[in-house]
Design a protein around this motif. Structure first.
Motif, PDB file in Angstrom:
ATOM      1  N   UNK A  97      45.272  47.701  47.075  1.00  0.00           N
ATOM      2  CA  UNK A  97      45.883  47.041  45.933  1.00  0.00           C
ATOM      3  C   UNK A  97      45.851  45.524  46.129  1.00  0.00           C
ATOM      4  N   UNK A  98      45.939  45.081  47.384  1.00  0.00           N
ATOM      5  CA  UNK A  98      45.807  43.631  47.623  1.00  0.00           C
ATOM      6  C   UNK A  98      44.392  43.139  47.345  1.00  0.00           C
ATOM      7  N   UNK A  99      43.425  43.964  47.717  1.00  0.00           N
ATOM      8  CA  UNK A  99      42.034  43.580  47.459  1.00  0.00           C
ATOM      9  C   UNK A  99      41.818  43.423  45.953  1.00  0.00           C
ATOM     10  N   UNK A 100      42.346  44.392  45.220  1.00  0.00           N
ATOM     11  CA  UNK A 100      42.214  44.371  43.768  1.00  0.00           C
ATOM     12  C   UNK A 100      42.918  43.138  43.176  1.00  0.00           C
ATOM     13  N   UNK A 101      44.095  42.845  43.715  1.00  0.00           N
ATOM     14  CA  UNK A 101      44.820  41.655  43.257  1.00  0.00           C
ATOM     15  C   UNK A 101      44.030  40.375  43.507  1.00  0.00           C
ATOM     16  N   UNK A 102      43.363  40.348  44.649  1.00  0.00           N
ATOM     17  CA  UNK A 102      42.548  39.169  44.959  1.00  0.00           C
ATOM     18  C   UNK A 102      41.511  38.950  43.862  1.00  0.00           C
ATOM     19  N   UNK A 103      40.821  40.015  43.492  1.00  0.00           N
ATOM     20  CA  UNK A 103      39.762  39.847  42.488  1.00  0.00           C
ATOM     21  C   UNK A 103      40.337  39.497  41.125  1.00  0.00           C
ATOM     22  N   UNK A 104      41.485  40.056  40.843  1.00  0.00           N
ATOM     23  CA  UNK A 104      42.096  39.741  39.559  1.00  0.00           C
ATOM     24  C   UNK A 104      42.452  38.259  39.494  1.00  0.00           C
ATOM     25  N   UNK A 105      43.096  37.781  40.551  1.00  0.00           N
ATOM     26  CA  UNK A 105      43.514  36.379  40.570  1.00  0.00           C
ATOM     27  C   UNK A 105      42.299  35.452  40.561  1.00  0.00           C
ATOM     28  N   UNK A 106      41.293  35.821  41.355  1.00  0.00           N
ATOM     29  CA  UNK A 106      40.094  34.983  41.423  1.00  0.00           C
ATOM     30  C   UNK A 106      39.394  34.948  40.066  1.00  0.00           C
ATOM     31  N   UNK A 107      39.369  36.082  39.404  1.00  0.00           N
ATOM     32  CA  UNK A 107      38.712  36.141  38.090  1.00  0.00           C
ATOM     33  C   UNK A 107      39.457  35.281  37.082  1.00  0.00           C
ATOM     34  N   UNK A 108      40.764  35.199  37.250  1.00  0.00           N
ATOM     35  CA  UNK A 108      41.562  34.413  36.315  1.00  0.00           C
ATOM     36  C   UNK A 108      41.462  32.924  36.618  1.00  0.00           C
ATOM     37  N   UNK A 109      40.690  32.587  37.649  1.00  0.00           N
ATOM     38  CA  UNK A 109      40.483  31.176  37.946  1.00  0.00           C
ATOM     39  C   UNK A 109      41.480  30.609  38.943  1.00  0.00           C
ATOM     40  N   UNK A 110      42.278  31.494  39.529  1.00  0.00           N
ATOM     41  CA  UNK A 110      43.248  31.003  40.513  1.00  0.00           C
ATOM     42  C   UNK A 110      42.523  30.455  41.740  1.00  0.00           C
ATOM     43  N   UNK A 111      43.279  29.699  42.509  1.00  0.00           N
ATOM     44  CA  UNK A 111      42.704  29.064  43.672  1.00  0.00           C
ATOM     45  C   UNK A 111      42.223  30.059  44.734  1.00  0.00           C
ATOM     46  N   UNK A 112      42.750  31.288  44.731  1.00  0.00           N
ATOM     47  CA  UNK A 112      42.310  32.237  45.765  1.00  0.00           C
ATOM     48  C   UNK A 112      40.810  32.500  45.675  1.00  0.00           C
ATOM     49  N   UNK A 113      40.262  32.341  44.483  1.00  0.00           N
ATOM     50  CA  UNK A 113      38.824  32.534  44.324  1.00  0.00           C
ATOM     51  C   UNK A 113      38.018  31.492  45.091  1.00  0.00           C
TER      52      UNK A 113
END
Ligand SMILES: Nc1ncnc2c1ncn2[C@@H]1O[C@H](COP(=O)(O)OP(=O)(O)OP(=O)(O)O)[C@@H](O)[C@H]1O
Ligand SMILES: [Mg+2]
Length: 653
Positions: A97-113
């Motif tokens: 679920x953390x991996x999935x969250x990472x991609x979601x945040x990155x896709x939204x343009x967050x800095x984690x990307x």
């Protein structure tokens, strides 16, 4: 467990398969598209401009959601986006679920990307499997309408055709199509457009591309080999001397070999295996690539690249890395997600089941119904921290983690215990170790049947002959084997044998439960019981009640409250319009099973009786054995063993 299906083919299926293959290739041809950038703008883009401007992170996130489209409609988005992993990975929902969250945040343009995704976990804990699923998932998605990807034809980076739009026209483009183009043309494409089309980018050829690791399209993999000979060219390419001779200019993009892994991965993912083993120079390059979306190679200006880096490493390597002070700053630029081992023995057992059914060595090998669960219990015991709490021990903790009810412990305790031991699952036995032990036992024993006891011996052997473990650890693991046997296997096998001694255990148990309830009610209300046959009345059968209750050590002083509680539960079931079943009362079930069992344990005594069993005795034993085979998943060999094992247990009671 039944023997694993070895042969699923039937005569008709060859034709079906050929049909599948040809429809696959038809579909594939139908999906192809080629045209000029002008055609692309006119015919392809308008349908879904934003999908065609997706970044690699957005693409991965959409891919995950696409794979989850058929999942439970009322499940959360995160749960559905994990669907892709569910096929192959068990018991690590939280990390996933953390991996999935990472991609979601990155896709939204967050800095984690802008940070590199690093999976950190113990050996054989599923990191590579996760990466493989992601890669296969991308390949599949790129063949769908939703996942269609287009690229400048011939570009070694498969760059997005939208990058052709000159910077000065991008604002207008955004107003027209609603998407903002961020990418830039590579030196290769710039040269291509100028040389072949005199800058007339509308004529540049565009094609649909399909991600494929095998042909290095949008999926790149890099594994460090010998660090002394590793060359950064493996990642970013180098001057192609043969071409320089032809073209005559070292700075010409055509004289550059674009074969590096970062180009292969462009538009998709770059998997970096054992990333912390690479030279620091490589690491800087990769971190800059994630952060700035570009790489610098000697002869060109910055090269824009859009890709997602998925790296993994094991714990030993990570600790070594942490020890160097200079590495601290690098860690800051990574998102680290721990991928631990499973901690529920039920999930672990599914992992073994998966590995066993995929391995030819296990074809036609019968495993007794507890082999995998028992191995899994052992595996989890080696991974758990001892609970520091009154009334809790390892076996209880293990059961809580598997979602089982443990007497006197609230279910919520599992969550608390988990929070107290965040490192749990990062050490202990790996699935590979267990599977190796099992296959050794099978090969060495040259057998088609493996029993739980043989499994324990195989694991013991595996531990003793393991050169990496010290004496203390070996002893601790062997103690876990003993615990697994005493606290789990004994109970499971006893239950099977008990049940097999009855023609219909469930029915007899239910009848007994009903009799118990009748007597209890009579006794609580001081009523008389009417004998159904003679019609005579009598007082409640206190002796019968006590003999059931004594099986689970209900004391004389505690019997009243126990009975009241049982009646209350029965009333609840009654009001809900249900039958009060044994399954809904763990202690009653235990009492009744024990009661019924003791009634018939004489049969078992015959198994080990020193006197030669007579024909009748033999007949009785063979009936039980046959039921173990027909109804409980044993084969003849393991049924015999289970019977004699339970008999010896009985002698010790
Ligand atoms: N949680 C899990 N669910 C299902 N299968 C698993 C799980 N963990 C490990 N496995 C299986 O165990 C085997 C080893 O896993 P994998 O190679 O993915 O581990 P890894 O973390 O990459 O290990 P290493 O650090 O040794 O490279 C694979 O066949 C994998 O399918
Ligand atoms: Mg691996």
């Amino acid at each position: 467990m039944r023997p694993l299906a070895a042969d699923q083919s039937s005569n008709g299926s060859t034709a079906n398969f050929i049909e599948t293959l040809s429809s696959f290739s038809r579909l594939h041809r139908a999906q192809r598209w080629e045209g000029t950038f002008g055609d692309f703008l006119a015919n392809i883009l308008p349908a879904n401009p934003s999908a065609l401007a997706r970044s690699s992170h957005e693409y991965v996130w959409d891919m995950l959601r696409w794979h989850g489209r058929a999942g439970q409609p009322d499940a959360s988005e995160n749960v559905r986006a994990r669907e892709l992993f569910k096929r192959e990975l068990f018991g690590i929902d939280e990390p996933l679920s953390r991996v999935v969250d990472y991609f979601k945040a990155a896709a939204a343009g967050s800095d984690v990307g802008r940070r590199l995704l690093l999976l950190l976990g113990p050996p054989s804990g599923g990191k590579s499997t996760l990466a493989i699923l992601l890669k296969r998932g991308l390949e599949e998605y790129s063949r769908t309408d939703e996942g269609a990807l287009y690229a400048i034809r011939g570009s070694p980076l498969r760059e997005n055709p939208l990058n052709l739009i000159p910077a000065s026209l991008r604002a207008e483009f955004r107003d027209r199509f609603g998407v903002h183009v961020q990418g830039e043309l590579s030196p290769w494409a710039r040269d291509f457009v100028e040389r072949e089309f005199e800058g007339d980018f509308v004529r540049v050829p565009v094609e649909r591309v399909f991600l494929a690791e095998a042909s290095r399209v949008g999926i790149g993999t890099y594994a460090p080999h010998d660090p002394t000979t590793a060359d950064i060219a493996d990642l970013v390419g180098s001057v192609d001397l043969a071409k320089v001779a032809q073209i005559g200019d070292e700075g010409d993009p055509r004289a550059w070999s674009w074969s590096g892994a970062v180009y292969a991965a462009s538009r998709g993912v770059l998997e970096m295996i054992e990333i912390l083993k690479v030279k620091r120079e490589f690491l800087y390059l990769l971190l800059t690539l994630t952060q700035e979306k570009n790489v610098k190679v000697s002869r060109f200006p910055l090269i824009h690249l859009d890709e997602t880096i998925l790296a993994h490493t094991n714990l030993a390597e990570f600790h070594k890395f942490l020890q160097e002070k200079e590495n601290e700053a690098l860690l800051d630029r990574m998102v680290i997600i721990k991928i631990p081992y499973a901690l529920s023995y039920r999930d672990e057992s599914r992992i073994y089941q998966k590995l066993v059914s995929g391995a030819p060595a296990f074809r036609n090998v019968h495993l007794d119904p507890h082999v995998l669960n028992l191995a899994a219990v052992f595996g989890i015991l080696t991974r758990l921290a001892r609970p520091e709490r009154e009334g809790l021990d390892l076996p209880k903790k293990l059961r809580l983690y598997a979602g089982e009810a443990v007497e006197g412990v609230p279910e919520t305790e599992a969550t608390r215990l988990r929070a107290e031991a965040p490192e749990e699952g990062m050490t202990g036995v790996s699935p590979r170790f267990v599977i190796n032990a099992i296959s050794n036992a099978i090969t060495r024993g040259n057998t088609h049947s493996l029993t739980s006891m043989e499994l324990l011996l195989a694991l013991k052997d595996g531990i003793e002959s393991d050169a990496r473990m010290d004496v203390k650890q070996k002893k601790a693991w062997i103690d876990h084997l003993v615990t697994a046997r005493k606290e789990f296997y004994n109970r499971w096998v006893k239950e099977d044998v008990h049940r097999a001694m009855f023609a219909s255990f469930e029915e007899e148990a239910q009848q007994l439960l009903e009799k118990y309830l009748d007597e209890v009610e009579a006794s609580l209300d001081h009523r008389q019981v009417t004998d159904p046959i003679t019609g005579e009345s009598r007082a409640a059968d206190e002796r019968f009640l006590r003999s059931v209750e004594e099986k689970i050590k209900v004391s004389d002083s505690g019997k009243l409250s126990f009975r009241q509680e049982v009646v209350r539960k029965a009333m609840v079931a009654f009001k809900a319009g249900e039958k009060f079943k044994l399954a809904s009362h763990a202690r009653m079930r235990e009492a009744i099973e024990q009661y019924l069992f003791e009634e018939r344990r004489d049969v078992l005594r015959l198994v080990t009786s020193t006197a030669r069993p007579d024909e009748e005795a033999r007949q009785k034993i063979s009936v039980v054995q046959q039921r173990l085979v027909n109804e409980y998943g044993y084969d003849e060999h393991s049924a015999k063993e289970a019977l004699s094992y339970v008999t010896t247990l009985l002698a010790q009671e």
